[in-house]
Design a protein around this motif. Structure first.
Motif, mmCIF file in Angstrom:
data_model
loop_
_atom_site.group_PDB
_atom_site.id
_atom_site.type_symbol
_atom_site.label_atom_id
_atom_site.label_comp_id
_atom_site.label_asym_id
_atom_site.label_seq_id
_atom_site.Cartn_x
_atom_site.Cartn_y
_atom_site.Cartn_z
ATOM 1 N N ARG A 174 17.902 8.838 -9.507
ATOM 2 C CA ARG A 174 16.642 9.567 -9.624
ATOM 3 C C ARG A 174 16.176 10.072 -8.253
ATOM 4 N NH1 ARG A 174 14.441 6.602 -13.200
ATOM 5 N NH2 ARG A 174 13.739 4.951 -11.829
ATOM 6 N N LYS A 175 16.240 9.187 -7.240
ATOM 7 C CA LYS A 175 15.818 9.597 -5.905
ATOM 8 C C LYS A 175 16.721 10.702 -5.371
ATOM 9 C CE LYS A 175 13.856 7.173 -2.603
ATOM 10 N NZ LYS A 175 13.516 6.324 -1.457
ATOM 11 N N GLU B 31 17.576 4.219 -10.382
ATOM 12 C CA GLU B 31 16.606 4.523 -9.324
ATOM 13 C C GLU B 31 17.270 5.325 -8.206
ATOM 14 O OE1 GLU B 31 13.435 1.002 -8.838
ATOM 15 O OE2 GLU B 31 15.505 0.282 -9.009
ATOM 16 N N LYS C 18 18.344 12.912 -7.048
ATOM 17 C CA LYS C 18 18.012 14.159 -7.756
ATOM 18 C C LYS C 18 16.721 14.751 -7.215
ATOM 19 C CE LYS C 18 17.696 16.083 -12.373
ATOM 20 N NZ LYS C 18 17.804 15.845 -13.805
ATOM 21 N N GLU C 19 15.700 13.899 -7.004
ATOM 22 C CA GLU C 19 14.411 14.359 -6.471
ATOM 23 C C GLU C 19 14.574 15.002 -5.096
ATOM 24 O OE1 GLU C 19 11.878 10.920 -6.386
ATOM 25 O OE2 GLU C 19 11.774 10.801 -8.572
ATOM 26 N N LEU C 20 15.446 14.410 -4.263
ATOM 27 C CA LEU C 20 15.631 14.883 -2.895
ATOM 28 C C LEU C 20 16.749 15.919 -2.781
ATOM 29 C CD1 LEU C 20 15.211 11.452 -1.072
ATOM 30 C CD2 LEU C 20 13.528 13.305 -1.233
ATOM 31 N N ASN C 21 17.378 16.222 -3.911
ATOM 32 C CA ASN C 21 18.463 17.202 -3.953
ATOM 33 C C ASN C 21 19.616 16.829 -3.011
ATOM 34 O OD1 ASN C 21 19.700 19.485 -4.973
ATOM 35 N ND2 ASN C 21 18.887 20.796 -3.349
ATOM 36 N N THR D 276 14.028 7.841 2.188
ATOM 37 C CA THR D 276 13.315 9.122 2.143
ATOM 38 C C THR D 276 12.989 9.592 3.551
ATOM 39 O OG1 THR D 276 12.380 8.563 -0.005
ATOM 40 C CG2 THR D 276 11.298 10.338 1.218
#
Length: 165
Positions: free
Chosen positions: A100-101, A97, A103-106, A62
């Motif tokens: 998902r990350k 996981e 997708k969250e961070l595009n 991240t």
């Protein structure tokens, strides 16, 4: 042989684009963090890799992705990569996981094994296909295509005289 006469390439001629990729590897080490802006400044894409057997490396992604976006804004393609799938028995980060990350961070996502060569070509193909201008090239090639429908002409009726000449 390719026909490139006045009509242009034939429909079955593959379009090949050469893409030059220059790879800079910081190995996720903090001592290289100050170099990140110079690595990223003129980059069209960034590949952020974590070790699927090391949850800490996954958590650090991240911060690395934020660094890329700080330098380039939204004007960059980012691929999140879970590496070392050859060590699945030591996995600490699930595929879900990672997805998902991403997708969250595009960002895009893929898992690889650099050691076994699993998905490495696919990774670079996906990055290259996402580069600016690549989709317009594909659209342009579609515009150059011509739909040809082959239909069998209707058979003329056969007269009862036996001769249709």
């Amino acid at each position: 042989m390719q026909d490139t006469g006045p009509r242009g390439p034939t429909l079955d001629t593959p379009v090949i684009e050469n893409i030059r990729l220059q790879l800079w590897d910081t190995a996720g080490q903090e001592r290289f963090r100050s170099l990140i802006p110079s690595y990223i400044r003129d980059s069209a894409a960034a590949v952020v890799v974590y070790d699927i057997t090391n949850v800490n490396s996954f958590q650090q992604t991240t911060k690395w992705i934020d660094d890329v976006r700080t330098e380039r804004g939204s004007d960059v393609i980012i691929m999140l990569v879970g590496n070392k799938t050859d060590l699945a028995d030591k996995r600490q980060v699930s595929i879900e996981e990672g997805e998902r990350k991403a997708k969250e961070l595009n960002v895009m996502f893929i898992e690889t094994s650099a050691k076994a060569g699993y998905n490495v070509k696919q990774l670079f193909r996906r990055v290259a296909a996402s580069l600016p201008g690549m989709d317009t090239t594909q659209d342009k090639n579609r515009e150059d295509m011509i739909d040809i429908k082959l239909e069998k002409p209707p058979e003329p009726p056969v007269s009862e005289g036996g001769c249709s000449c």
